[in-house]
Design an enzyme around this catalytic site. Structure first.
Site, PDB file in Angstrom:
ATOM      1  N   CYS A   2       0.786  -1.177  -0.139  1.00  0.00           N
ATOM      2  CA  CYS A   2       0.186   0.053  -0.149  1.00  0.00           C
ATOM      3  C   CYS A   2       0.907   1.183  -0.014  1.00  0.00           C
ATOM      4  O   CYS A   2       2.192   1.042   0.073  1.00  0.00           O
ATOM      5  CB  CYS A   2      -0.798  -0.188   1.214  1.00  0.00           C
ATOM      6  SG  CYS A   2      -1.824  -1.430   1.653  1.00  0.00           S
ATOM      7  N   ARG A  27       1.121   2.017  -6.001  1.00  0.00           N
ATOM      8  CA  ARG A  27       1.334   0.971  -4.852  1.00  0.00           C
ATOM      9  C   ARG A  27       0.269   0.150  -4.519  1.00  0.00           C
ATOM     10  O   ARG A  27      -0.046  -0.686  -3.969  1.00  0.00           O
ATOM     11  CB  ARG A  27       2.082   1.627  -3.633  1.00  0.00           C
ATOM     12  CG  ARG A  27       3.341   2.386  -3.797  1.00  0.00           C
ATOM     13  CD  ARG A  27       3.827   2.914  -2.578  1.00  0.00           C
ATOM     14  NE  ARG A  27       4.126   1.802  -1.633  1.00  0.00           N
ATOM     15  CZ  ARG A  27       5.276   1.225  -1.544  1.00  0.00           C
ATOM     16  NH1 ARG A  27       6.299   1.719  -2.154  1.00  0.00           N
ATOM     17  NH2 ARG A  27       5.575   0.413  -0.501  1.00  0.00           N
ATOM     18  N   TRP A  74      -3.615  -1.764  -1.249  1.00  0.00           N
ATOM     19  CA  TRP A  74      -3.382  -3.005  -2.125  1.00  0.00           C
ATOM     20  C   TRP A  74      -3.859  -3.873  -0.993  1.00  0.00           C
ATOM     21  O   TRP A  74      -3.142  -4.425  -0.345  1.00  0.00           O
ATOM     22  CB  TRP A  74      -2.032  -2.941  -2.569  1.00  0.00           C
ATOM     23  CG  TRP A  74      -1.730  -4.163  -3.429  1.00  0.00           C
ATOM     24  CD1 TRP A  74      -1.584  -5.497  -2.918  1.00  0.00           C
ATOM     25  CD2 TRP A  74      -1.915  -4.302  -4.786  1.00  0.00           C
ATOM     26  NE1 TRP A  74      -1.399  -6.330  -3.917  1.00  0.00           N
ATOM     27  CE2 TRP A  74      -2.038  -5.768  -5.137  1.00  0.00           C
ATOM     28  CE3 TRP A  74      -2.633  -3.533  -5.724  1.00  0.00           C
ATOM     29  CZ2 TRP A  74      -2.057  -6.266  -6.433  1.00  0.00           C
ATOM     30  CZ3 TRP A  74      -2.963  -3.945  -6.902  1.00  0.00           C
ATOM     31  CH2 TRP A  74      -2.433  -5.539  -7.392  1.00  0.00           C
ATOM     32  N   ASN A 100       1.252  -0.232   5.919  1.00  0.00           N
ATOM     33  CA  ASN A 100       1.492  -0.725   4.794  1.00  0.00           C
ATOM     34  C   ASN A 100       2.472  -1.893   5.192  1.00  0.00           C
ATOM     35  O   ASN A 100       3.469  -1.690   6.041  1.00  0.00           O
ATOM     36  CB  ASN A 100       2.400   0.107   3.957  1.00  0.00           C
ATOM     37  CG  ASN A 100       3.132  -0.718   2.752  1.00  0.00           C
ATOM     38  OD1 ASN A 100       2.370  -1.662   2.320  1.00  0.00           O
ATOM     39  ND2 ASN A 100       4.294  -0.352   2.234  1.00  0.00           N
ATOM     40  N   GLY A 101       2.056  -3.050   4.721  1.00  0.00           N
ATOM     41  CA  GLY A 101       2.924  -4.390   5.161  1.00  0.00           C
ATOM     42  C   GLY A 101       1.771  -5.304   5.657  1.00  0.00           C
ATOM     43  O   GLY A 101       0.550  -5.586   5.193  1.00  0.00           O
ATOM     44  N   GLU A 501       9.414 -18.838 -20.569  1.00  0.00           N
ATOM     45  CA  GLU A 501       9.356 -17.590 -20.078  1.00  0.00           C
ATOM     46  C   GLU A 501      10.158 -16.719 -20.466  1.00  0.00           C
ATOM     47  O   GLU A 501       9.826 -15.400 -20.800  1.00  0.00           O
ATOM     48  CB  GLU A 501       9.294 -17.663 -18.300  1.00  0.00           C
ATOM     49  CG  GLU A 501       9.002 -16.323 -17.783  1.00  0.00           C
ATOM     50  CD  GLU A 501       7.810 -15.621 -18.195  1.00  0.00           C
ATOM     51  OE1 GLU A 501       7.790 -14.184 -17.943  1.00  0.00           O
ATOM     52  OE2 GLU A 501       6.906 -16.038 -18.790  1.00  0.00           O
ATOM     53  N   LYS A 505       9.360 -13.170 -22.454  1.00  0.00           N
ATOM     54  CA  LYS A 505       9.682 -11.743 -21.917  1.00  0.00           C
ATOM     55  C   LYS A 505      10.391 -11.041 -23.129  1.00  0.00           C
ATOM     56  O   LYS A 505      10.239  -9.902 -23.618  1.00  0.00           O
ATOM     57  CB  LYS A 505      10.761 -12.068 -20.668  1.00  0.00           C
ATOM     58  CG  LYS A 505      10.094 -12.133 -19.548  1.00  0.00           C
ATOM     59  CD  LYS A 505       9.444 -10.889 -18.989  1.00  0.00           C
ATOM     60  CE  LYS A 505       7.670 -11.009 -19.500  1.00  0.00           C
ATOM     61  NZ  LYS A 505       7.037 -12.076 -18.745  1.00  0.00           N
ATOM     62  N   GLU A 508       7.982 -10.118 -26.140  1.00  0.00           N
ATOM     63  CA  GLU A 508       6.737  -9.248 -25.745  1.00  0.00           C
ATOM     64  C   GLU A 508       7.150  -7.515 -25.589  1.00  0.00           C
ATOM     65  O   GLU A 508       6.648  -6.725 -25.874  1.00  0.00           O
ATOM     66  CB  GLU A 508       5.909  -9.779 -24.726  1.00  0.00           C
ATOM     67  CG  GLU A 508       6.423  -9.463 -23.306  1.00  0.00           C
ATOM     68  CD  GLU A 508       5.657  -9.960 -22.345  1.00  0.00           C
ATOM     69  OE1 GLU A 508       5.877 -10.844 -21.398  1.00  0.00           O
ATOM     70  OE2 GLU A 508       4.295  -9.543 -22.505  1.00  0.00           O
ATOM     71  N   HIS A 524      15.155 -32.043 -34.253  1.00  0.00           N
ATOM     72  CA  HIS A 524      13.972 -32.481 -35.180  1.00  0.00           C
ATOM     73  C   HIS A 524      13.419 -31.485 -35.773  1.00  0.00           C
ATOM     74  O   HIS A 524      12.116 -31.791 -36.123  1.00  0.00           O
ATOM     75  CB  HIS A 524      13.132 -33.179 -34.071  1.00  0.00           C
ATOM     76  CG  HIS A 524      13.722 -34.365 -33.111  1.00  0.00           C
ATOM     77  ND1 HIS A 524      13.798 -35.432 -33.625  1.00  0.00           N
ATOM     78  CD2 HIS A 524      14.147 -34.345 -31.823  1.00  0.00           C
ATOM     79  CE1 HIS A 524      14.736 -36.351 -32.710  1.00  0.00           C
ATOM     80  NE2 HIS A 524      14.659 -35.631 -31.499  1.00  0.00           N
ATOM     81  N   LYS A 622      -2.198  -5.109 -20.054  1.00  0.00           N
ATOM     82  CA  LYS A 622      -1.604  -5.791 -18.760  1.00  0.00           C
ATOM     83  C   LYS A 622      -2.693  -6.743 -18.361  1.00  0.00           C
ATOM     84  O   LYS A 622      -1.968  -7.839 -17.830  1.00  0.00           O
ATOM     85  CB  LYS A 622      -1.529  -4.784 -17.583  1.00  0.00           C
ATOM     86  CG  LYS A 622      -1.084  -5.309 -16.299  1.00  0.00           C
ATOM     87  CD  LYS A 622       0.276  -5.816 -16.375  1.00  0.00           C
ATOM     88  CE  LYS A 622       0.811  -6.425 -15.280  1.00  0.00           C
ATOM     89  NZ  LYS A 622       2.008  -7.382 -15.395  1.00  0.00           N
TER      90      LYS A 622
END
Ligand code: AGP
Length: 627
Positions: A2, A27, A74, A100-101, A501, A505, A508, A524, A622
């Site tokens: 947050c 945040r 958040w 925050n936490g 992955e 990355k 994209e 092959h 996103k």
């Protein structure tokens, strides 16, 4: 993750704190709130959604107060709602707290306080702080004759309350009785104090105070401070004064939002260590076991599952490919990893004996949601691995295990992938643990293996730091590789899952064609594409197949491809390698977490060298909320 801000001084505190809060909206933005005293009582104003909604809620209010604390949320504990928005108060409504936490022991503290008659109005972990301070203030008030709470007593009460907390916190507290002071404390969550002339500011990070001052104090873990318009008294948790040198910040404003980084993606790559630490927080026991008390699984529930299906899209799916292998090893059951858009139309073999694990950063990806509904319609149990609390997936799945990556702004998912692999490892170990309760040799061996994994998980944040420290080398390599027209990422086993992955990355954000292949498959067909100008990144972090990888890379080198190898520290390097990326060594199943950090950096710097729009690559979004 947050954002909190606060102000005490001669300006109108409410608009000042809100102006700074807007710089922290990245945040968290599921709700926001502010507290400020007026002559009769503490004013608490909160609203769901963006800070703009909070500003509307403040219309017509008397906001002339000279002290205020504010928060943008958040959600980690309790879904996004006005009741769960911060600030939270004590029973008297005189003490207000923003935080925050994550407070790990909030449930037991809450139970104790409720037993003493405290009334809780939210589902959050944070609210216990307000009631704990209330308890300490009440004790202080009993000891003395006069009613007036002194600043020193306030700070002492707040420190005593904070001392009961376990977990991560950056906290700001104001009391109706003391409208010239703000108390703050921090541990494992960032908090800065902005120093002004006759005024002081506080915030979760530096950019949020830079509009008013560039002179800041960075509080350290365990620090507390009592802030007034003229003074900042910093102490440790026992009240002993500590000396914190102010810093002068030279950043320009544009850089501010990104915390001094050029792009959110790079900032989020650098949040890898914190992300893994927070995703592990409160989920490991001191004796090397995994604790996921919020998962509604009892041994008998788990015993019912004959198979596991893991489903996701893009990066989330790639995390599932790693988990498939780990779960099959730990659980000795068939595990399927599927792309959601395929799963939902595949007449999937799922039923009441299937656990379907759905992975998503946003929790709003249409195909993944549809896959969840399909699985549920077939009687399967659905478990979400998700980053956004209150998202559709988190709400509608039968159970949810939250990743603690915090908001991810860059379209290319980076820290969320590390958080997903961490959470999936915890889940796999937890389910294996449920089965390994006996005194038989197999259970004992399994528990020992789980403890080994738990130890390795705890070492990951430091290993990621080590990878981040090699950023300049990766940037230089990326410069060289940025002119290649085509990339292959090769690996075997967990390395192949990582290669998937890494290829995503790069393509994209740099728009270079990149493919991942099981290394043994190159002969092959794809080997036909290898020629000068083609780069091949070979992951060689799995001892079982390292030799095989060396020969595969030799085949590539023979066709004059550029060979880049990713190897563990201390391992031999193939003589076919043109470039070598070294990463710390950990357990095979956790290597994708470590080896992905240099790959995220490589993609970032290749895209940068090619002048691409890194945070908002073309044609992508996103969160893909359509089929
Ligand atoms: C990854 O970098 C991409 N942004 C994309 O593939 C993403 O992983 C995919 O759209 C899934 O998103 P989710 O995790 O929010 O469901």
């Amino acid at each position: 993750m947050c954002g909190i801000t606060g102000y005490v001084g001669n300006r109108p505190a409410v608009p000042t704190a809100l102006m700074n809060l807007k710089r922290l909206e990245y945040r968290g933005y599921d709700s926001a709130g502010i507290a400020f005293p007026n002559c009769t009582r503490m004013q608490i104003v909160r609203a769901t959604g963006k800070i703009a909604n909070l500003e509307r809620a403040l219309d017509g209010r008397d906001t002339t107060a000279r002290v205020a604390i504010a928060h943008t949320r958040w959600a980690t504990h309790g879904r996004p709602s006005e009741a769960n928005a911060h600030p939270h108060c004590d029973c008297s409504g005189r003490i207000a707290v923003v935080h925050n936490g994550i407070i790990e022991n909030y449930a037991e503290l809450r139970r104790d306080l409720m037993a003493e008659g405290h009334t809780f109005l939210s589902e959050t972990d944070t609210e216990v702080v307000a009631h704990l301070i209330e308890r300490e203030v009440a004790a202080a008030e009993q000891e003395r004759a006069s009613d007036a709470l002194s600043p020193a007593e306030f700070a002492r009460a707040a420190r005593a309350a904070i001392g009961r907390l376990r977990g991560a916190y950056a906290i700001a507290v104001i009391a109706q009785q003391l409208p010239e002071f703000v108390f703050v404390a921090r541990k494992d969550s960032p908090l800065v104090i902005g120093l002004g002339e006759g005024e002081n500011f506080l915030a979760s990070d530096i950019p949020a105070v830079m509009r008013f001052t560039r002179r800041v104090i960075l509080l350290e873990d365990g620090d507390c401070a009592l802030i007034s318009a003229e003074t900042v008294v910093a102490t440790d948790a026992r009240g002993c004064s500590v000396d914190r040198e102010p810093l002068d910040i030279t950043w320009d404003d544009a850089a501010a939002e990104k915390g001094g980084f050029d792009h959110f993606m790079l900032k989020e790559i650098h949040e890898g260590p914190r992300t893994v630490r927070d995703t592990l927080r409160g989920r490991l026991t001191d004796d090397g076991a995994v604790a996921l008390p919020r998962l509604p699984f009892q041994p008998e529930d788990w015993a019912r599952f004959r198979r596991v299906a893991i489903v996701g899209c893009g990066t989330a799916y790639h995390a599932g490919v790693v988990a498939k292998r780990l779960f099959e090893h730990l659980l000795r059951r068939p595990v399927e990893a599927s792309v959601a858009s395929e799963f939902r139309y595949s007449d999937p073999l799922v039923d009441s004996e299937t656990l379907v694990v759905l992975i998503s950063q946003s929790g709003e990806t249409a195909d993944t949601l549809a896959a969840m509904r399909e699985a549920r319609a077939r009687g399967a149990t659905t478990l979400a691995i998700v980053n956004v609390v209150g998202s559709t997936l988190a709400r509608d799945a039968d159970a949810a295990l939250l990743t603690q990556a915090g908001p991810e702004i860059g379209v290319a998912s980076t820290k969320a992938y590390l958080a997903q692999l961490t959470a999936l490892s915890l889940l796999g170990l937890y389910l294996a643990q449920i089965e390994a309760t006996g005194d038989d040799a197999r259970s004992t061996a399994r528990r020992a293996e789980i403890a080994e994994y738990v130890a390795a998980l705890c070492e990951l944040p430091a290993m990621i730091e080590t990878c981040l420290a090699r950023e300049p080398e990766i940037a230089a390599l990326a410069e060289k590789l940025s002119r290649h027209s085509c990339f292959f990422f090769l690996g075997r086993g967990y390395d192949f899952a990582a290669a998937l992955e890494a290829a995503l990355k790069l393509k994209e954000i740099s728009y270079i064609h990149a493919e991942a292949y099981p290394a043994g498959e190159m002969k092959h067909g794809p080997l036909a594409l290898v020629e000068p100008g083609v780069a091949v990144v070979g992951f060689c972090t799995q001892p079982l197949t390292a030799e095989k990888m060396v020969s595969n890379l030799k085949e590539v080198k023979a066709r004059e491809g550029t060979v880049v190898t990713v190897v563990r520290e201390g391992d031999a390097v193939s003589d076919s390698a043109d470039e070598v990326i070294t990463v710390p060594a950990t357990l095979d199943a956790l290597m994708p977490i470590v080896s992905m950090v240099p790959m995220q950096l490589l993609s970032y710097y290749v895209a940068k060298a090619r002048g691409c729009d890194i945070d908002q690559p073309r044609n992508l979004a996103k969160s893909v909320t359509v089929e």
